[in-house]
Scaffold this motif. Structure first.
Motif: not given
Length: 92
Positions: A50, A84, A53-54, A46-47
């Protein structure tokens, strides 16, 4: 958005499980049990995803098929799913 990447879980000499994602560079986790390692791998993935994606220019790697992975005897492969939630105005 939903992302699914394979994670390889390998038991070490101390009996702990270490997880790594062949497709996600330097994305690793570990745990005392397989369940702990899976939970920690979910968080690590996830980290990692994420953060990617950012970025202004998102560049997620292609997803490997399990049959293409170099596995050792005793390795366990699990597909880790990361969801997400994108904010309003996100352009997919």
């Amino acid at each position: 958005m939903k992302f699914i990447y394979p994670a390889v879980f390998r038991k070490n000499e101390e009996g702990r499980y270490k997880a790594f994602f062949p497709d996600l560079a330097c994305c690793e986790a570990e745990g005392d049990t397989l369940d702990d390692a899976i939970d920690n791998a979910n968080e690590a993935a996830y980290n990692w995803i994420y953060a990617e994606v950012m970025e202004d220019e998102m560049d997620l790697p292609a997803i490997s098929d399990e049959s293409d992975l170099d596995l050792l005897e005793g390795d366990i492969v699990r597909n880790i799913q990361v969801n997400i939630r994108m904010y309003d105005g996100w352009d997919e």
